[in-house]
Design a protein around this motif. Sequence first.
Motif, PDB file in Angstrom:
ATOM      1  N   ARG A   1       7.919  -9.141  -4.956  1.00  0.00           N
ATOM      2  CA  ARG A   1       7.280  -7.976  -5.587  1.00  0.00           C
ATOM      3  C   ARG A   1       7.628  -6.635  -4.932  1.00  0.00           C
ATOM      4  NH1 ARG A   1       1.188  -9.695  -7.762  1.00  0.00           N
ATOM      5  NH2 ARG A   1       1.732 -11.838  -8.358  1.00  0.00           N
ATOM      6  N   LEU A   2       8.489  -6.631  -3.912  1.00  0.00           N
ATOM      7  CA  LEU A   2       8.763  -5.390  -3.184  1.00  0.00           C
ATOM      8  C   LEU A   2      10.259  -5.200  -2.945  1.00  0.00           C
ATOM      9  CD1 LEU A   2       5.959  -5.794  -0.500  1.00  0.00           C
ATOM     10  CD2 LEU A   2       6.052  -3.943  -2.185  1.00  0.00           C
TER      11      LEU A   2
ATOM     12  N   VAL B   1       0.831  -1.208   0.000  1.00  0.00           N
ATOM     13  CA  VAL B   1       0.000   0.000   0.000  1.00  0.00           C
ATOM     14  C   VAL B   1       0.867   1.260   0.000  1.00  0.00           C
ATOM     15  CG1 VAL B   1      -1.769   1.307   1.253  1.00  0.00           C
ATOM     16  CG2 VAL B   1      -1.853  -1.201   1.227  1.00  0.00           C
ATOM     17  N   LEU B   2       1.885   1.284   0.856  1.00  0.00           N
ATOM     18  CA  LEU B   2       2.623   2.521   1.126  1.00  0.00           C
ATOM     19  C   LEU B   2       3.808   2.760   0.194  1.00  0.00           C
ATOM     20  CD1 LEU B   2       2.758   2.311   5.044  1.00  0.00           C
ATOM     21  CD2 LEU B   2       1.129   3.597   3.637  1.00  0.00           C
ATOM     22  N   GLU B   3       4.369   1.702  -0.398  1.00  0.00           N
ATOM     23  CA  GLU B   3       5.577   1.853  -1.216  1.00  0.00           C
ATOM     24  C   GLU B   3       5.287   2.640  -2.493  1.00  0.00           C
ATOM     25  OE1 GLU B   3       8.828   2.321  -1.742  1.00  0.00           O
ATOM     26  OE2 GLU B   3       9.128   0.483  -0.562  1.00  0.00           O
ATOM     27  N   LYS B   4       6.312   3.331  -3.015  1.00  0.00           N
ATOM     28  CA  LYS B   4       6.171   4.035  -4.281  1.00  0.00           C
ATOM     29  C   LYS B   4       5.820   3.049  -5.377  1.00  0.00           C
ATOM     30  CE  LYS B   4       9.586   7.597  -3.097  1.00  0.00           C
ATOM     31  NZ  LYS B   4      10.924   8.167  -3.432  1.00  0.00           N
ATOM     32  N   ASN B   5       4.886   3.428  -6.226  1.00  0.00           N
ATOM     33  CA  ASN B   5       4.379   2.502  -7.236  1.00  0.00           C
ATOM     34  C   ASN B   5       5.471   2.019  -8.180  1.00  0.00           C
ATOM     35  OD1 ASN B   5       2.976   2.414 -10.288  1.00  0.00           O
ATOM     36  ND2 ASN B   5       1.927   1.247  -8.686  1.00  0.00           N
ATOM     37  N   GLU B   6       6.415   2.890  -8.526  1.00  0.00           N
ATOM     38  CA  GLU B   6       7.445   2.495  -9.479  1.00  0.00           C
ATOM     39  C   GLU B   6       8.411   1.452  -8.920  1.00  0.00           C
ATOM     40  OE1 GLU B   6       8.757   6.557  -7.721  1.00  0.00           O
ATOM     41  OE2 GLU B   6       6.899   5.542  -8.356  1.00  0.00           O
ATOM     42  N   LEU B   7       8.378   1.235  -7.606  1.00  0.00           N
ATOM     43  CA  LEU B   7       9.272   0.255  -6.978  1.00  0.00           C
ATOM     44  C   LEU B   7       8.592  -1.091  -6.732  1.00  0.00           C
ATOM     45  CD1 LEU B   7      11.082   2.523  -4.342  1.00  0.00           C
ATOM     46  CD2 LEU B   7      11.835   1.914  -6.660  1.00  0.00           C
ATOM     47  N   ILE B   8       7.306  -1.195  -7.101  1.00  0.00           N
ATOM     48  CA  ILE B   8       6.547  -2.426  -6.875  1.00  0.00           C
ATOM     49  C   ILE B   8       6.491  -3.238  -8.166  1.00  0.00           C
ATOM     50  CG2 ILE B   8       4.298  -3.383  -6.231  1.00  0.00           C
ATOM     51  CD1 ILE B   8       3.818  -0.985  -4.514  1.00  0.00           C
ATOM     52  N   ASP B   9       6.663  -4.543  -8.041  1.00  0.00           N
ATOM     53  CA  ASP B   9       6.699  -5.414  -9.212  1.00  0.00           C
ATOM     54  C   ASP B   9       5.302  -5.914  -9.593  1.00  0.00           C
ATOM     55  OD1 ASP B   9       7.768  -6.842 -11.300  1.00  0.00           O
ATOM     56  OD2 ASP B   9       8.357  -8.565 -10.070  1.00  0.00           O
ATOM     57  N   GLN B  10       4.364  -4.989  -9.687  1.00  0.00           N
ATOM     58  CA  GLN B  10       3.039  -5.230 -10.242  1.00  0.00           C
ATOM     59  C   GLN B  10       2.476  -3.870 -10.632  1.00  0.00           C
ATOM     60  OE1 GLN B  10       1.000  -7.127  -6.804  1.00  0.00           O
ATOM     61  NE2 GLN B  10      -0.266  -5.285  -6.677  1.00  0.00           N
ATOM     62  N   ASP B  11       1.406  -3.870 -11.423  1.00  0.00           N
ATOM     63  CA  ASP B  11       0.932  -2.613 -12.001  1.00  0.00           C
ATOM     64  C   ASP B  11       0.455  -1.621 -10.949  1.00  0.00           C
ATOM     65  OD1 ASP B  11       1.518  -3.473 -14.536  1.00  0.00           O
ATOM     66  OD2 ASP B  11      -0.507  -4.186 -14.974  1.00  0.00           O
TER      67      ASP B  11
ATOM     68  N   LYS C   1      31.718  -7.779  12.112  1.00  0.00           N
ATOM     69  CA  LYS C   1      32.107  -9.179  11.973  1.00  0.00           C
ATOM     70  C   LYS C   1      31.000 -10.018  11.340  1.00  0.00           C
ATOM     71  CE  LYS C   1      35.022  -9.175  16.156  1.00  0.00           C
ATOM     72  NZ  LYS C   1      35.219  -9.812  17.490  1.00  0.00           N
ATOM     73  N   TYR C   2      29.764  -9.670  11.645  1.00  0.00           N
ATOM     74  CA  TYR C   2      28.633 -10.484  11.207  1.00  0.00           C
ATOM     75  C   TYR C   2      27.556  -9.589  10.593  1.00  0.00           C
ATOM     76  CZ  TYR C   2      31.037 -13.499  14.564  1.00  0.00           C
ATOM     77  OH  TYR C   2      31.985 -14.213  15.254  1.00  0.00           O
ATOM     78  N   PRO C   3      27.851  -8.929   9.458  1.00  0.00           N
ATOM     79  CA  PRO C   3      26.887  -7.990   8.861  1.00  0.00           C
ATOM     80  C   PRO C   3      25.697  -8.705   8.243  1.00  0.00           C
ATOM     81  CG  PRO C   3      28.749  -8.328   7.393  1.00  0.00           C
ATOM     82  CD  PRO C   3      29.090  -9.048   8.669  1.00  0.00           C
ATOM     83  N   THR C   4      24.632  -7.954   8.054  1.00  0.00           N
ATOM     84  CA  THR C   4      23.437  -8.515   7.434  1.00  0.00           C
ATOM     85  C   THR C   4      23.615  -8.604   5.923  1.00  0.00           C
ATOM     86  OG1 THR C   4      21.021  -8.331   7.334  1.00  0.00           O
ATOM     87  CG2 THR C   4      22.275  -6.276   7.155  1.00  0.00           C
ATOM     88  N   HIS C   5      22.544  -8.968   5.222  1.00  0.00           N
ATOM     89  CA  HIS C   5      22.564  -9.087   3.767  1.00  0.00           C
ATOM     90  C   HIS C   5      22.539  -7.708   3.109  1.00  0.00           C
ATOM     91  CE1 HIS C   5      21.764 -13.438   3.858  1.00  0.00           C
ATOM     92  NE2 HIS C   5      20.882 -13.185   4.812  1.00  0.00           N
ATOM     93  N   ASN C   6      22.842  -7.692   1.820  1.00  0.00           N
ATOM     94  CA  ASN C   6      22.675  -6.469   1.038  1.00  0.00           C
ATOM     95  C   ASN C   6      21.195  -6.272   0.714  1.00  0.00           C
ATOM     96  OD1 ASN C   6      25.465  -5.819   0.858  1.00  0.00           O
ATOM     97  ND2 ASN C   6      25.714  -7.326  -0.787  1.00  0.00           N
ATOM     98  N   ASP C   7      20.811  -5.024   0.455  1.00  0.00           N
ATOM     99  CA  ASP C   7      19.438  -4.726   0.066  1.00  0.00           C
ATOM    100  C   ASP C   7      19.083  -5.460  -1.231  1.00  0.00           C
ATOM    101  OD1 ASP C   7      19.575  -3.032   2.204  1.00  0.00           O
ATOM    102  OD2 ASP C   7      19.469  -1.179   1.044  1.00  0.00           O
ATOM    103  N   ILE C   8      17.795  -5.743  -1.389  1.00  0.00           N
ATOM    104  CA  ILE C   8      17.295  -6.419  -2.594  1.00  0.00           C
ATOM    105  C   ILE C   8      16.267  -5.513  -3.253  1.00  0.00           C
ATOM    106  CG2 ILE C   8      16.225  -8.499  -3.518  1.00  0.00           C
ATOM    107  CD1 ILE C   8      17.052  -9.969  -0.967  1.00  0.00           C
ATOM    108  N   ALA C   9      16.469  -5.218  -4.536  1.00  0.00           N
ATOM    109  CA  ALA C   9      15.589  -4.273  -5.234  1.00  0.00           C
ATOM    110  C   ALA C   9      14.178  -4.819  -5.392  1.00  0.00           C
ATOM    111  CB  ALA C   9      16.180  -3.929  -6.598  1.00  0.00           C
TER     112      ALA C   9
END
Length: 996
Positions: A839-840, A477-487, A827-835
Amino acid sequence: MLLTRKANGASAIAPTSSSDNSHSPFVHSLRRGLANAMPTMDRRGFLRRSGLGVGVGLAAGQLTLMRKSQAAEGAGPAVGAGKVEVRRTVCSHCSVGCASDAVVENGVWVRQEPVFDSPINLGAHCAKGAALREHGHGEYRLRYPMKLVNGKYERISWDTALTEIVARMQELRKASGPDSLYFIGSSKHSNEQAYLMRKWVSFWGTNNCDHQARICHSTTVAGVANTWGYGAMTNSYNDMRNAKVALYIGSNAAEAHPVSMLHLLHAKENGCKVIVVDPRFTRTAAKADEYVRIRSGSDIAFLFGLLHHIFKNGWEDKKYINDRVFGMDKVREEVMTKWTPDKVEEVCGVPEAQMLKVATWMSQNRPSTIVWCMGQTQHTIGNAMVRASCILQLALGNVGVSGGGTNIFRGHDNVQGATDVGPNPDSLPGYYGLVEGSWKHFAAVWGVDFDWIKSRYATPAMMNKSGMTVSRWIDGVLEKNELIDQDSNLRGVFYWGHAPNSQTRGLEMKRAMDKLDLLVVVDPYPSATAAMAAMPGRPEDLNPNRAVYLLPACTQFETSGSVTASNRSLQWREKVIEPLWESRSDHMIMQQLADRLGFGKELSKNFKMQKVKGMDEPVPDDILREINRGNWTIGYTGQSPERLQAHMRNMAAFDVTTLKAKGSVKDKVNGYDIAGDYFGLPWPCYGNPELKHPGSPNLYDTSKHVMDGGGNFRANFGVERGGVNLLAEDGSHSKGADITTGYPELDHVLLKKLGWWDELTPEEKPKAEGKNWKTDLSGGMIRVFMKNHGCHPFGNAKARALVWNFPDPVPVHREPLYGNRPELVAKYPTHNDIATFWRLPTLYKSVQDKNLADNVAQKFPIILTSGRLVEYEGGGEETRSNPWLAELQQEAFVEINPKVAAEKNIRNGERVWVHTPTGAKLNVQALVTERVAPDTAFIPFHFSGRWQGVDMLPYYPAGAHPVVRGEAVNTATTYGYDSVTMMQETKSTICNIEKA
């Protein structure tokens, strides 16, 4: 055993004491209830005001606060003259699967008894199970459809509600496509309802559906399935009696699964050593021989620390690993170089001596079993944690043996079944993937045209794309539309038996609810969703065109159907009472919506209809038969309604430890002989019901023939990797198999190569041609492979200690996004961001780095974790609406260590504010206790109804609100999601606490 005896076709209620005159109309009327006179009075209040003495106390104990049933015309006041029936059901709370007998008089549920013959609960109930009857008559239920009008809920008719909801759905579909709606199903649905919902959502044309399993055990399902084949509990509660060591890690079974402790305590009587590993000294820890306190989120360090000692001392099962495990050499290398005792203690806080003690117990007392729950699963690395637990058991050779295994305790009564056949966003029922072959398989099962299903979706690509997860619908609902993997962004949401307070980021959820065009709540109780939607939010978030509806669903006691316990056994619930007030069953509501949306005939093509209150409702037995016809992958094909119902009527005939029928017993109703069966036909129960596969009590057990529930690890990942064999080695096979080495999964080519094709009947051959064991609707290939040749249809392979298709093929400890140990992040970092992920866009490193830069750990130095209480379950709306349970636990609270309390001048019982980095604040009662360490605070997650210090009572529908209301811990929890399944991170966030 039932303490109500039947006589001459009817039952007479047994006297409760020697002083009780069972023919007294006065006492009988007391037993029947006084709801008309005092509809909200509790038992104590009644006794106080009525002045009844001890002499009738036991009779008063049978009081039922409900609507008084009407006597038959012309009937006198004689006791026991009415129609009395006993109907067998299953507790609707946790996943143990306790059976209960409901005593129904003239259609009114007047009593309940635990089923003493049940091999699962043995006549026991916890507090929740003992209060089941109240859910059938709960005075705080939603009674009729309602609509939010000017901030208040108003009663409307069913016809108005369905007409308006369907019109709004069609408007949104036309404007924004079918993916603009999101459907949150329920782990409280029966198997039939969960299955029907996935079918219903598919016919609507979206994969945007999910349910509670996403945020409780999705990491288990993915991690365990990718290790050895099926993502479920390998053994059973009962089989734990055979364990010599039981390691509980992230599981507080004494409160979350109380009746399961019956079997553990029997194991203790036989000498089993119990180890509890938890950041908090729980009621389960009180029963342990060894309690190990670890820092929340450091499970991999602990588990690999155990493996370090096991490998160092040569305690691993070398032959088992050689024959049945792939990739253990890579794990060994990681463990021996990176998880030395000093590193283990630095990360998880456990000293070397205690690590060695636990490793020694596990190694020298086999078989040993391991139990985990949400303490392991709800982390950004939850998938890796559960795989580390699996690897420990593989190293010790404990999988596929009685008394061993990974005993994963699921949460809700049917979260296992809803996961198996329900509304998952990345699969069809039975974990069939969203590929064309799977869709064509189910098109055949459903009797509809594949191209018609495809036309329902926005595009063919969306048909094959996993939907969003329930943990992230708010970002839809809140994410920018251009960043969502659906219309389109999400514009409408159905909350169909799901608690919003069980999800993280409550402040943002409120914003998302306000922005929707359509919000529909389908539930026996209005749930916190109703109050959140009605309470004022930020003016800039409110959509002036939003429509909010509440639809009253039946409880599971007002319908029939099957439910799958954590050990994979299915049980059948009889219908106890007719739907109360204007409530309707979930499958009736699905059918009525489908009829109005234009796909009702397709939805119920294979089902008969039965009349309930004069309306058509799909017959649950027929829905189960359709499940049987299609779900070959996980063996949901052998559990016909007739077999399950025969098991329920003959529980005493099953062994309490093995779950196997003690001999031949023919059911008096349908004539089915339970001989050879395991109770509840635990899946996989392969082949058609006529094959009479007995179910699989312990998965991957090579000591048994496949037609006696035996098996081996699944060949689901190819036959070799980098030139290394992935199939089981020579001599490793299930008992009596004609193929005595590893082999791939069964398909028509393999059957022909083996020369076994002609063992199919002439009728089976055309259906099996070009198919594999998962898509052969005749079941012939499975019959030939299993019954004739003792081989397993899913092949015979090695379990994977190295899961190459996951972000971390060997489990890696990574610090949480919000932690109180910034010095460990480097020493124990998290994962990298995923685009794009489900779908998000999904953030990891950027959040963790920002928290480091902002010194968030200094502002919020205490780890905040959450968990269960024995009195409540799930989001708690149902159990907190039960006066008998509400009386037992009346306040939301936070557990604080005495050292921290002293530093902050907080006394036990005082009000405090709990602050988190989200900006949220919770007003709760302080419970000062050494259960938690100074670096940790604990809040139970069952509460809702208060919002940052404000009582939400005015925002519930009148008369439909929980008795006990408190702050939801998830109003304040932070961002963070598992790197495989989108599990939310609720067990490792941070907070600060101050006196209110």
